[in-house]
Design an enzyme around this catalytic site. Structure first.
Site, PDB file in Angstrom:
ATOM      1  N   ASN A  61      -0.389   6.193   2.942  1.00 50.93           N
ATOM      2  CA  ASN A  61       0.611   5.436   3.682  1.00 50.93           C
ATOM      3  C   ASN A  61       0.165   5.495   5.146  1.00 50.93           C
ATOM      4  O   ASN A  61       0.122   6.580   5.731  1.00 50.93           O
ATOM      5  CB  ASN A  61       1.989   6.077   3.502  1.00 50.93           C
ATOM      6  CG  ASN A  61       3.061   5.289   4.217  1.00 50.93           C
ATOM      7  OD1 ASN A  61       2.782   4.536   5.163  1.00 50.93           O
ATOM      8  ND2 ASN A  61       4.292   5.451   3.785  1.00 50.93           N
ATOM      9  N   ASN A  88      -5.858  -3.350   8.131  1.00 52.02           N
ATOM     10  CA  ASN A  88      -5.358  -4.602   7.551  1.00 52.02           C
ATOM     11  C   ASN A  88      -3.935  -4.475   6.983  1.00 52.02           C
ATOM     12  O   ASN A  88      -3.230  -5.474   6.872  1.00 52.02           O
ATOM     13  CB  ASN A  88      -6.341  -5.040   6.447  1.00 52.02           C
ATOM     14  CG  ASN A  88      -5.764  -6.102   5.544  1.00 52.02           C
ATOM     15  OD1 ASN A  88      -5.707  -7.280   5.894  1.00 52.02           O
ATOM     16  ND2 ASN A  88      -5.288  -5.689   4.362  1.00 52.02           N
ATOM     17  N   TYR A 152       8.011  -8.633  13.433  1.00 49.91           N
ATOM     18  CA  TYR A 152       6.607  -8.873  13.057  1.00 49.91           C
ATOM     19  C   TYR A 152       5.801  -9.370  14.256  1.00 49.91           C
ATOM     20  O   TYR A 152       4.710  -8.884  14.547  1.00 49.91           O
ATOM     21  CB  TYR A 152       6.599  -9.904  11.931  1.00 49.91           C
ATOM     22  CG  TYR A 152       5.244 -10.182  11.319  1.00 49.91           C
ATOM     23  CD1 TYR A 152       4.628  -9.261  10.474  1.00 49.91           C
ATOM     24  CD2 TYR A 152       4.589 -11.390  11.570  1.00 49.91           C
ATOM     25  CE1 TYR A 152       3.397  -9.545   9.893  1.00 49.91           C
ATOM     26  CE2 TYR A 152       3.360 -11.672  10.999  1.00 49.91           C
ATOM     27  CZ  TYR A 152       2.762 -10.744  10.159  1.00 49.91           C
ATOM     28  OH  TYR A 152       1.541 -11.023   9.592  1.00 49.91           O
ATOM     29  N   SER A 155       5.239  -6.625  16.679  1.00 47.28           N
ATOM     30  CA  SER A 155       4.250  -5.654  16.176  1.00 47.28           C
ATOM     31  C   SER A 155       2.840  -6.204  16.346  1.00 47.28           C
ATOM     32  O   SER A 155       1.916  -5.483  16.732  1.00 47.28           O
ATOM     33  CB  SER A 155       4.519  -5.307  14.701  1.00 47.28           C
ATOM     34  OG  SER A 155       4.171  -6.379  13.837  1.00 47.28           O
ATOM     35  N   LYS A 156       2.648  -7.497  16.082  1.00 51.23           N
ATOM     36  CA  LYS A 156       1.308  -8.083  16.141  1.00 51.23           C
ATOM     37  C   LYS A 156       0.863  -8.300  17.593  1.00 51.23           C
ATOM     38  O   LYS A 156      -0.326  -8.194  17.904  1.00 51.23           O
ATOM     39  CB  LYS A 156       1.258  -9.390  15.344  1.00 51.23           C
ATOM     40  CG  LYS A 156       1.508  -9.200  13.834  1.00 51.23           C
ATOM     41  CD  LYS A 156       0.508  -8.246  13.199  1.00 51.23           C
ATOM     42  CE  LYS A 156       0.563  -8.262  11.689  1.00 51.23           C
ATOM     43  NZ  LYS A 156      -0.420  -7.367  11.060  1.00 51.23           N
TER      44      LYS A 156
HETATM   45  N1  LIG Z   1      -1.147 -13.893   4.588  1.00 54.80           N
HETATM   46  C1  LIG Z   1      -1.003 -14.446   5.767  1.00 54.80           C
HETATM   47  O1  LIG Z   1      -0.753 -15.654   5.878  1.00 54.80           O
HETATM   48  C2  LIG Z   1      -1.176 -13.625   7.021  1.00 54.80           C
HETATM   49  C3  LIG Z   1      -1.087 -14.273   8.252  1.00 54.80           C
HETATM   50  C4  LIG Z   1      -1.246 -13.538   9.421  1.00 54.80           C
HETATM   51  C5  LIG Z   1      -1.494 -12.186   9.360  1.00 54.80           C
HETATM   52  N2  LIG Z   1      -1.568 -11.566   8.154  1.00 54.80           N
HETATM   53  C6  LIG Z   1      -1.828 -10.132   8.170  1.00 54.80           C
HETATM   54  O2  LIG Z   1      -2.934  -9.829   7.326  1.00 54.80           O
HETATM   55  C7  LIG Z   1      -2.777  -8.540   6.757  1.00 54.80           C
HETATM   56  C8  LIG Z   1      -2.889  -8.635   5.250  1.00 54.80           C
HETATM   57  O3  LIG Z   1      -1.886  -9.515   4.793  1.00 54.80           O
HETATM   58  P1  LIG Z   1      -1.802 -10.045   3.290  1.00 54.80           P
HETATM   59  O4  LIG Z   1      -1.279 -11.417   3.369  1.00 54.80           O
HETATM   60  O5  LIG Z   1      -3.055  -9.770   2.575  1.00 54.80           O
HETATM   61  O6  LIG Z   1      -0.624  -9.113   2.763  1.00 54.80           O
HETATM   62  P2  LIG Z   1      -0.350  -8.499   1.299  1.00 54.80           P
HETATM   63  O7  LIG Z   1       1.102  -8.218   1.273  1.00 54.80           O
HETATM   64  O8  LIG Z   1      -0.962  -9.357   0.253  1.00 54.80           O
HETATM   65  O9  LIG Z   1      -1.186  -7.137   1.362  1.00 54.80           O
HETATM   66  C9  LIG Z   1      -0.821  -6.088   2.219  1.00 54.80           C
HETATM   67  C10 LIG Z   1      -1.309  -4.783   1.611  1.00 54.80           C
HETATM   68  O10 LIG Z   1      -0.908  -3.716   2.480  1.00 54.80           O
HETATM   69  C11 LIG Z   1      -0.438  -2.652   1.680  1.00 54.80           C
HETATM   70  N3  LIG Z   1       0.490  -1.830   2.454  1.00 54.80           N
HETATM   71  C12 LIG Z   1       1.743  -2.149   2.863  1.00 54.80           C
HETATM   72  N4  LIG Z   1       2.292  -1.129   3.531  1.00 54.80           N
HETATM   73  C13 LIG Z   1       1.369  -0.132   3.554  1.00 54.80           C
HETATM   74  C14 LIG Z   1       1.346   1.183   4.078  1.00 54.80           C
HETATM   75  N5  LIG Z   1       2.414   1.692   4.723  1.00 54.80           N
HETATM   76  N6  LIG Z   1       0.235   1.934   3.921  1.00 54.80           N
HETATM   77  C15 LIG Z   1      -0.841   1.446   3.269  1.00 54.80           C
HETATM   78  N7  LIG Z   1      -0.889   0.206   2.728  1.00 54.80           N
HETATM   79  C16 LIG Z   1       0.213  -0.572   2.869  1.00 54.80           C
HETATM   80  C17 LIG Z   1       0.223  -3.330   0.487  1.00 54.80           C
HETATM   81  O11 LIG Z   1       0.367  -2.444  -0.612  1.00 54.80           O
HETATM   82  C18 LIG Z   1      -0.717  -4.496   0.229  1.00 54.80           C
HETATM   83  O12 LIG Z   1      -1.744  -4.136  -0.678  1.00 54.80           O
HETATM   84  C19 LIG Z   1      -1.421  -8.017   7.249  1.00 54.80           C
HETATM   85  O13 LIG Z   1      -1.601  -7.189   8.366  1.00 54.80           O
HETATM   86  C20 LIG Z   1      -0.692  -9.285   7.643  1.00 54.80           C
HETATM   87  O14 LIG Z   1       0.303  -9.055   8.610  1.00 54.80           O
HETATM   88  C21 LIG Z   1      -1.413 -12.250   6.989  1.00 54.80           C
END
Ligand SMILES: NC(=O)c1ccc[n+]([C@@H]2O[C@H](COP(=O)([O-])OP(=O)(O)OC[C@H]3O[C@@H](n4cnc5c(N)ncnc54)[C@H](O)[C@@H]3O)[C@@H](O)[C@H]2O)c1
Length: 246
Positions: A61, A88, A152, A155-156
């Protein structure tokens, strides 16, 4: 390109992180898939290994300093180095600022911002020892502002500032710190966005398609390569041009 580099990718059990892990393994890196959901991480590691890559899964975590420190010291003990950290892991808990629950504010700031700082702090010593390192953080186009995402977005925005500051602090140690800010990428996170909102997004994206996790992972490969050693402190938007007109 990433031959034998030891790379930790947080939140790599699914979505964008899984694509980064897969691409890194193709580039011959040793990939540590770190996720709070261990089953998904193990399944991915197994899949990579069965394709001839090198990968292992660890449960962590990213908000828990003890767990993060233990994972990092275990990796350094096993491989004698840790070259690449991809921060990530991230979550959303969307609501208008006026109605947002304090718990949802705390949880998102904790996972997305503290969960970027803690692993970064943990890898600094081993990276400095080897005078080489790559840290790539994950922001979002939402850092520029997005209705319903005050937690969000904040945070970003914080991740972008953290990136710039750590890049300065680590510049003389051979460690680069950069940040990728994805737009709308096809992952489970995007599926949580209401259908109507997704349609709106698509119409606003200049290239008229959502991004794929591979679109994001390709830049990670470059930023972690030798050829990117003069790039640090930067945030690069990968969003089909969406942020350009903002
Ligand atoms: N998908 C999008 O459109 C998008 C857009 C902008 C930014 N992002 C960013 O990209 C990154 C990945 O996003 P995604 O879409 O693949 O999300 P996702 O939800 O598919 O994957 C996120 C992963 O993080 C893990 N996770 C969550 N909390 C955690 C913790 N406390 N410790 C360890 N692991 C943890 C989850 O189990 C999951 O496997 C994130 O930081 C997200 O904010 C995504």
């Amino acid at each position: 390109m990433l031959n034998d580099r030891v790379a930790v990718i947080t939140g790599a059990g699914g979505g964008i992180g899984a694509a980064i892990a897969t691409r890194f393994a193709e580039e011959k890196a040793i990939v540590i898939i770190a996720d709070v959901i261990i089953d998904a991480a193990e399944a991915l590691a197994e899949g990579i290994r069965s394709n001839g890559g090198r990968a292992e899964a660890v449960k962590v975590n990213v908000t828990n300093k003890t767990q993060v420190d233990e994972i990092v010291s275990g990796i350094v003990k096993k491989y004698d180095r840790l070259d690449i950290l991809i921060n990530n892991a991230g979550i959303t808990r969307d609501m208008l600022g006026m109605k947002m629950k304090e718990d949802d504010w705390d949880m998102v700031i904790n996972v997305n911002l503290k969960g970027t700082w803690l692993p970064s702090q943990a890898v600094m010593r081993p990276m400095r020892k080897n005078k080489w390192g790559r840290i790539v953080n994950t922001a979002s186009i939402a850092a520029l502002g997005n209705v319903g995402q005050v937690n969000y977005s904040a945070s970003k925005g914080g991740v972008i500032s953290l990136t710039r500051t750590l890049a300065l602090e680590l510049a003389r140690s051979g460690i680069t710190v950069n940040c990728i800010a994805p737009g709308a990428i096809i992952t489970p996170m995007l599926e949580e966005v209401a259908e109507e909102k997704r349609k709106e997004y698509l119409e606003a994206i200049p290239v008229r398609r959502f991004g794929t996790p591979e679109d994001i992972a390709n830049l990670h490969v470059f930023l972690c390569s030798e050829g990117a050693s003069y790039i640090t402190g930067q945030t690069i938007f990968i969003d089909g041009g969406l942020s350009v007109g903002v």
